[in-house]
Design an enzyme around this catalytic site. Structure first.
Site, PDB file in Angstrom:
ATOM      1  CB  SER A 186     -28.647 -25.888   2.184  1.00 13.04           C
ATOM      2  OG  SER A 186     -28.081 -25.230   3.303  1.00 13.04           O
ATOM      3  CG  ASP A 197     -24.693 -16.569   6.144  1.00 12.62           C
ATOM      4  OD1 ASP A 197     -24.319 -17.567   5.504  1.00 12.62           O
ATOM      5  OD2 ASP A 197     -25.495 -15.733   5.693  1.00 12.62           O
ATOM      6  CB  CYS A 234     -27.249 -16.561   1.666  1.00 10.99           C
ATOM      7  SG  CYS A 234     -27.312 -15.279   2.930  1.00 10.99           S
TER       8      CYS A 234
END
Length: 670
Positions: A327, A364, A383
Site C-alpha cells: 500500500s 478490501d 482502502c
C-alpha cells in the site's frame, strides 16, 4: 710403382695450405671483431642497463589508501601500520624447510599456511608473499635475529585496513580483499598494472569498490643498490607514492546506528534521503556483517557462516533486493488519478468491501467496506477498493507511464555497486520477460493487483525512498549519492559531489497538496497513528503490507504461517511535513503489518534526526484490541485497524481467463 715428388711441387702445395689457413683465421678474427663491435658498441646501452639491473633494483612504494569519514568526520575506514612476515620465492631454495624453521620462531596457524600457498601460486617470483601479519615486537625481534640463516625471509612494515565501526554501515562502506586473478585482469584492462605493483588489496564491495580509483592513490618507486644476495645496501633515488584521496559522506553514522539498532534481529532495509539534494542519510541492510573479517583474508569458517546463513547477511537488501511495495504504492496511484483527470480530490466511491471484475471479487481490507471513500480517506484508511477501481480506469500502460518518471523499475544511479533494476510491470515488460505466448499476454485482472502495489510490482527500498523524496520535493528527482566530498590527499582541496537532478516531474501543486495532506493524516488518525502518537513534529507517511505468497482464498492467520512466509512490512515517511528534511522507506521482511513493525522503526529514526534523541515513541494503548477480539469471536463485525490483520479473500468463483491468470488470486494489502 715408385712415385717421384719434386721439392718445388711440395713447396707450392704447402704455401697454398698456409694461404687457406691464413684466410680462414682472418675470417674468424673478422667475425669475432664484428661481434665484439656489435656487443660493445652497438649494444652498449642495452648491456649497461642489464648490468645495472643486476646491481640496482626498482621497488614499488605502495601508497596509503584514502580514509572514509561520515558527514560529521567520524572515521569509517582507515589504515594502521603493522609488521608482516614475508618470503621472496626467488631467493628460497627449500620452501618447506624455510616454513618449518619459521614456525619455530613465530606461531603460524594452518589458516596462514593455506593463505600463503594460495598467494604463492598466484604470485610472481620477484614479489614477496606474506606468511603472517600483525607481528608483535617480540616476534619481529626473533625473526630479524635469525634472518641471516633464512635467505628470502624478511619483515616488512605494511598498512592494513581497519573499519572501526565494525558492523555498522558495512554494506555502504564495503571492504577490501586480496587481489585475485579476476582483479588482475580488470587492472590490466584499465592499463593500471604499473600503479598496482606491490599492492596486495583492492576494493571488493561498497564504496571501497566503487571509489577504488580515488582511494587507491599512485604507487611510487624506490631505486636501491643490492648486493650479491639481493639485499638492499643503499638507496639511489626515491619517487614517493601519492596517497589516495579521502571520502566524506552524506551518511550520518549515528543515525545509521540508531536505525540498525531499531531493527534488532529482524531482517530488512531502511533508506533515508535528504529530498533537496539526494544525499543518503542512512542506508541500512539487516542483518549486517563485520568487514574486518575480509581485510587479511577471511577464514573458511567465517566465510561459510556468512555465505550459508539463511539470513544472507552479505546481501545488500537496500539496493539489490526487490519487493512488492504494497500500500505504499497508493499515494502515487492517487496522484496518478488526479494528474490524469480520472479522479478529483472530492470525488468519492462507495466501498462495499470488494471490487467485482470479470466474475472475481477483489477483496478490501475491511469486511463490509469503508462506505463512501474519497481520495483523502482512501489513503488514510488504506482502502483497497478505491485503488482497484482506479487501476482499472487508468489501465496498465497508464500506470506504467506515470510511475516511470519517479524511478520505479529503473536503477537510481547511486554511487554504490550492485544496484538492481526492479520491475515496473507493463505489457512490453511481460513480452520481454516470458517466452511462451500465453505467458506474454497481459490480462486485465493483473492490472487490478498492480493498483494496490501487488502483482508483478517489485522495487528496491532505495527506489521507493527516492520516489518519496521526489514526491515531497515538488516532483524534483535527484540521483541519490553517498559521497559528499572527495578530499585531495596532497592539497586538502575538497571536491564536492554536486547534487545531480535527474528530472523534474510536472505536477500540479493542488494535487500534490491533496496527497501529502492525506499522508499527514495517516499518522494522525489513520493506519500510522499509534507509531507517531505524541510526536512533537508533523510527519507524513503510509503503511504497507506486501504478500510473500498466496493462500489461494484461505484466511490469513499470522501465527499459523511460517515466519519466512509471512507478509513484508513497509512504511514510507517524510518530516517535517511543512518543509521535509528527511524522506525514508522502511522494510521489515516477514514483519507483518506496516503499522506494527516498520512504522516504529521510522519513528525512532525521525526522532533522532529531528530531535537528536534515541528514544522512540512511547507505547500506545491498543484502542482496537477489544473490537478485534470481539470480531475474532464472531460477536462484532470484523474490521482492520492499524496493526490488526486484514482478512484474506474467500474462495473465489471461476474467473474468465480474460480477466485473471489462473493461480494468481489477489490478496489484501494494507
Amino acid at each position: 710403382m715408385t712415385e717421384f715428388r719434386t721439392p718445388a711441387a711440395d713447396l707450392a702445395r704447402f704455401r697454398l695450405r698456409v694461404v687457406v689457413a691464413a684466410v680462414f683465421v682472418l675470417i674468424c678474427l673478422g667475425l669475432l671483431a664484428a661481434r665484439f663491435h656489435f656487443l660493445q658498441v652497438q649494444r652498449h646501452d642495452y648491456f649497461l642497463t642489464r648490468a645495472e639491473d643486476n646491481r640496482i633494483a626498482l621497488l614499488p612504494v605502495v601508497p596509503h589508501r584514502g580514509t572514509i569519514v561520515d558527514r560529521n568526520g567520524v572515521v569509517l575506514a582507515r589504515n594502521y601500520a603493522t609488521y608482516t612476515l614475508e618470503i621472496m620465492p626467488s631467493e628460497v631454495r627449500d620452501l618447506e624447510g624455510t616454513l618449518a624453521e619459521l614456525s619455530t620462531l613465530v606461531p603460524i596457524e594452518p589458516r596462514d599456511l593455506r593463505r600463503f600457498r594460495k598467494l604463492f601460486e598466484e604470485s610472481r617470483n620477484f614479489e614477496s608473499v606474506p606468511v603472517r601479519s600483525r607481528l608483535t615486537d617480540e616476534e619481529v625481534a626473533r625473526v630479524v635475529s635469525q634472518r641471516y640463516r633464512l635467505p628470502g625471509v624478511d619483515v616488512r612494515a605494511r598498512l592494513l585496513r581497519d573499519y572501526p565501526q565494525g558492523t555498522t554501515a558495512a554494506h555502504v562502506v564495503g571492504y577490501i580483499g586480496r587481489i585475485n586473478e579476476r582483479d588482475v585482469e580488470r587492472i590490466e584492462e584499465r592499463g593500471q598494472t604499473a600503479n598496482y605493483r606491490g599492492t596486495l588489496h583492492i576494493g571488493k564491495a561498497g564504496l571501497e569498490q566503487s571509489y577504488e580509483a580515488e582511494l587507491h592513490g599512485t604507487t611510487g618507486v624506490e631505486q636501491v643498490e643490492v648486493n650479491a644476495s639481493g639485499r638492499a645496501v643503499r638507496a639511489l633515488s626515491h619517487t614517493p607514492a601519492s596517497s589516495g584521496n579521502d571520502l566524506e559522506l552524506t551518511l550520518d553514522i549515528e543515525l545509521q546506528r540508531v536505525a540498525e539498532t531499531a531493527f534488532g534481529d529482524r531482517r530488512g532495509a531502511l533508506v533515508a534521503i535528504e529530498p533537496s539534494t539526494g544525499g543518503v542519510l542512512a542506508l541500512v541492510s539487516m542483518p549486517t556483517y563485520d568487514p574486518n573479517l575480509f581485510v587479511d583474508g577471511i577464514s573458511t569458517q567465517d566465510w561459510r557462516a556468512l555465505n550459508e546463513s539463511p539470513d544472507h547477511p552479505l546481501l545488500h537488501r537496500a539496493i539489490y533486493s526487490t519487493y512488492p511495495p504494497g500500500s505504499t504504492f497508493k499515494p502515487f496511484m492517487a496522484l496518478a488519478g488526479l494528474e490524469t483527470g480520472k479522479r478529483t480530490a472530492r470525488q468519492a466511491i462507495h466501498d462495499v468491501g470488494y471490487f467485482n471484475f470479470g466474475g472475481h471479487r477483489f477483496m478490501d481490507d475491511k469486511i463490509g467496506g469503508h462506505g463512501m471513500v474519497d481520495l483523502h480517506k482512501s489513503i488514510v484508511v488504506s482502502c483497497n477498493t478505491y485503488y482497484y477501481q482506479l487501476a482499472n480506469e487508468l489501465g496498465i500502460e497508464g500506470i506504467a507511464s506515470f510511475m516511470a518518471p519517479f524511478g520505479f523499475g529503473d536503477r537510481t544511479g547511486i554511487d554504490l555497486p550492485g544496484e538492481a533494476i526492479g520491475v515496473l510491470p507493463s505489457p512490453e515488460w511481460k513480452r520481454n520477460r516470458f517466452r511462451k505466448p500465453e505467458q506474454q499476454r497481459w490480462y486485465a485482472g493483473e492490472t487490478i493487483s498492480v493498483g494496490i502495489g501487488q502483482g508483478y510490482n517489485a522495487f528496491t527500498p532505495l527506489q521507493l525512498a527516492n520516489a518519496m523524496a521526489a514526491l515531497v520535493n515538488d516532483g524534483k528527482l535527484f540521483r541519490p549519492h553517498v559521497v559528499k566530498y572527495v578530499v585531495d590527499s596532497r592539497t586538502g582541496e575538497r571536491r564536492a559531489i554536486e547534487p545531480e537532478p535527474l528530472r523534474e516531474i510536472p505536477l500540479k501543486q493542488a494535487h500534490l497538496k491533496a496527497v501529502l495532506d492525506a499522508m499527514v493524516d495517516v499518522n494522525k488518525s489513520g493506519t500510522g497513528r499509534r507509531a507517531f502518537q505524541g510526536a512533537p513534529y508533523s510527519v507524513g507517511g503510509k503503511t504497507g503490507t506486501a504478500q510473500v505468497f498466496s493462500l489461494r482464498g484461505q484466511r490469513y492467520v499470522e501465527k499459523n504461517v511460517r515466519e519466512r512466509l509471512r507478509d513484508h512490512s513497509w512504511f514510507v515517511a517524510y518530516a517535517p511535513a511543512e518543509n521535509p528534511k528527511i524522506a525514508l522507506a522502511v522494510l521489515v521482511e516477514n514483519g507483518g503489518f506496516g503499522s506494527q513493525s516498520a512504522a516504529p522503526i521510522a519513528r525512532q529514526v525521525i526522532d533522532y534526526y529531528l530531535l537528536d534523541q534515541r528514544a522512540g515513541a512511547p507505547a500506545a494503548e491498543d484502542d482496537n484490541a477489544t473490537e478485534s477480539e470481539d470480531a475474532a469471536n464472531g460477536t462484532a463485525p470484523a474490521r482492520t485497524g492499524e496493526g490488526d490483520p486484514p482478512p484474506r479473500e474467500p474462495a473465489a468463483p471461476a474467473v474468465p481467463q480474460a480477466a485473471l491468470v489462473p493461480g494468481q488470486p489477489t490478496r489484501v494489502t494494507r
